[in-house]
Scaffold this motif. Sequence first.
Motif, PDB file in Angstrom:
ATOM      1  N   GLY A 107       0.885  -0.937   0.069  1.00 46.40           N
ATOM      2  CA  GLY A 107       0.117  -0.082  -0.227  1.00 46.40           C
ATOM      3  C   GLY A 107       1.252   1.099   0.054  1.00 46.40           C
ATOM      4  O   GLY A 107       2.159   1.223  -0.859  1.00 46.40           O
ATOM      5  N   ALA A 127       5.660  -2.852   8.683  1.00 46.25           N
ATOM      6  CA  ALA A 127       3.991  -4.011   9.004  1.00 46.25           C
ATOM      7  C   ALA A 127       4.303  -4.936   9.791  1.00 46.25           C
ATOM      8  O   ALA A 127       5.161  -5.312   9.980  1.00 46.25           O
ATOM      9  CB  ALA A 127       3.516  -4.874   7.717  1.00 46.25           C
ATOM     10  N   ALA A 180      -1.118  -5.959  11.102  1.00 48.05           N
ATOM     11  CA  ALA A 180      -1.085  -5.065  10.382  1.00 48.05           C
ATOM     12  C   ALA A 180      -0.282  -4.092   9.887  1.00 48.05           C
ATOM     13  O   ALA A 180       0.269  -4.049  10.249  1.00 48.05           O
ATOM     14  CB  ALA A 180      -1.717  -3.856  12.359  1.00 48.05           C
ATOM     15  N   ASN A 181      -1.048  -3.539   8.491  1.00 42.29           N
ATOM     16  CA  ASN A 181       0.280  -2.856   7.683  1.00 42.29           C
ATOM     17  C   ASN A 181      -1.129  -1.198   7.044  1.00 42.29           C
ATOM     18  O   ASN A 181      -0.210  -1.125   6.226  1.00 42.29           O
ATOM     19  CB  ASN A 181       0.858  -3.642   6.770  1.00 42.29           C
ATOM     20  CG  ASN A 181      -0.813  -4.308   5.583  1.00 42.29           C
ATOM     21  OD1 ASN A 181      -2.132  -3.808   5.953  1.00 42.29           O
ATOM     22  ND2 ASN A 181      -0.500  -4.714   4.972  1.00 42.29           N
ATOM     23  N   SER A 182      -1.634  -1.018   8.422  1.00 40.18           N
ATOM     24  CA  SER A 182      -2.302  -0.182   7.469  1.00 40.18           C
ATOM     25  C   SER A 182      -1.958   1.741   7.213  1.00 40.18           C
ATOM     26  O   SER A 182      -2.110   2.088   7.166  1.00 40.18           O
ATOM     27  CB  SER A 182      -4.041   0.041   7.929  1.00 40.18           C
ATOM     28  OG  SER A 182      -3.562   0.792   9.312  1.00 40.18           O
ATOM     29  N   HIS A 183      -0.369   1.216   8.324  1.00 40.74           N
ATOM     30  CA  HIS A 183      -0.035   3.168   8.526  1.00 40.74           C
ATOM     31  C   HIS A 183       1.257   2.722   8.298  1.00 40.74           C
ATOM     32  O   HIS A 183       1.943   1.580   8.378  1.00 40.74           O
ATOM     33  CB  HIS A 183      -0.169   3.234   9.859  1.00 40.74           C
ATOM     34  CG  HIS A 183      -1.012   3.372  11.549  1.00 40.74           C
ATOM     35  ND1 HIS A 183      -2.060   3.966  10.843  1.00 40.74           N
ATOM     36  CD2 HIS A 183      -1.935   2.195  11.875  1.00 40.74           C
ATOM     37  CE1 HIS A 183      -2.809   4.030  11.097  1.00 40.74           C
ATOM     38  NE2 HIS A 183      -3.101   2.767  11.996  1.00 40.74           N
ATOM     39  N   ARG A 184       1.687   3.932   7.741  1.00 37.58           N
ATOM     40  CA  ARG A 184       3.262   4.003   7.179  1.00 37.58           C
ATOM     41  C   ARG A 184       4.166   3.502   8.426  1.00 37.58           C
ATOM     42  O   ARG A 184       5.800   3.672   7.941  1.00 37.58           O
ATOM     43  CB  ARG A 184       3.235   4.527   6.565  1.00 37.58           C
ATOM     44  CG  ARG A 184       2.546   5.048   5.786  1.00 37.58           C
ATOM     45  CD  ARG A 184       3.089   6.775   4.698  1.00 37.58           C
ATOM     46  NE  ARG A 184       2.352   6.877   3.532  1.00 37.58           N
ATOM     47  CZ  ARG A 184       2.756   7.819   2.707  1.00 37.58           C
ATOM     48  NH1 ARG A 184       3.615   8.455   2.465  1.00 37.58           N
ATOM     49  NH2 ARG A 184       2.208   8.407   1.476  1.00 37.58           N
ATOM     50  N   ASN A 216       1.697   0.802  13.586  1.00 34.45           N
ATOM     51  CA  ASN A 216       1.130  -0.425  13.234  1.00 34.45           C
ATOM     52  C   ASN A 216       1.118  -1.451  14.722  1.00 34.45           C
ATOM     53  O   ASN A 216       0.258  -2.028  14.483  1.00 34.45           O
ATOM     54  CB  ASN A 216       2.475  -1.278  11.863  1.00 34.45           C
ATOM     55  CG  ASN A 216       1.128  -0.529  10.433  1.00 34.45           C
ATOM     56  OD1 ASN A 216       0.550   0.228  10.404  1.00 34.45           O
ATOM     57  ND2 ASN A 216       2.270  -0.213   9.873  1.00 34.45           N
ATOM     58  N   GLU A 240      -1.500  -0.745  17.361  1.00 38.84           N
ATOM     59  CA  GLU A 240      -2.669  -1.102  16.048  1.00 38.84           C
ATOM     60  C   GLU A 240      -3.383  -2.491  16.284  1.00 38.84           C
ATOM     61  O   GLU A 240      -3.825  -2.792  15.986  1.00 38.84           O
ATOM     62  CB  GLU A 240      -2.935  -0.254  14.506  1.00 38.84           C
ATOM     63  CG  GLU A 240      -4.121  -1.333  13.991  1.00 38.84           C
ATOM     64  CD  GLU A 240      -4.561  -1.153  12.651  1.00 38.84           C
ATOM     65  OE1 GLU A 240      -4.960  -1.452  12.121  1.00 38.84           O
ATOM     66  OE2 GLU A 240      -3.559  -0.383  12.296  1.00 38.84           O
TER      67      GLU A 240
END
Length: 140
Positions: free
Chosen positions: A24, A36, A75-79, A84, A87
């Motif tokens: 992403g 991630a 969890a890999n939605s943040h940079r 992560n 989260e």
Amino acid sequence: MIPITHSIAIDPSEIEETFVRGTGAGGQNVNKVSSAVQLRFDLMHSPNIPEGMKRRVAALAGRRLTKDGVLVLVANSHRDQPMNRAEALARLVALLREGAVAPKFRVATRPTLASKRRRLEGKAIRSTTKQMRSVKPDTD
């Protein structure tokens, strides 16, 4: 100790975190930084979790639970890695808290005679209303 409920807490040493390259957004950074987080928690062998809770969490986890009873959350939605990590840990705690609540035992009950009568009276009123709509008025 990480609190789950007022009586249940898990030891941070039971949680294993590995860092992998995320997918992403992230631009050029995504190809060189392992941001991630893959969190592993051995649910079935945890001494701090009661057996009933283990069964409920296993049912809630679905495909995230391996055959060995290890819960895997990614969890890999943040940079960035710290967000992560936070989260993934928050999702683990939320899943364990949801599994900590035992479902309420439902007692089968029967409707009372008065409620049956009220229901039938309401149906009769509605039926007459609909019948009155279908009657054509006289054209005289």
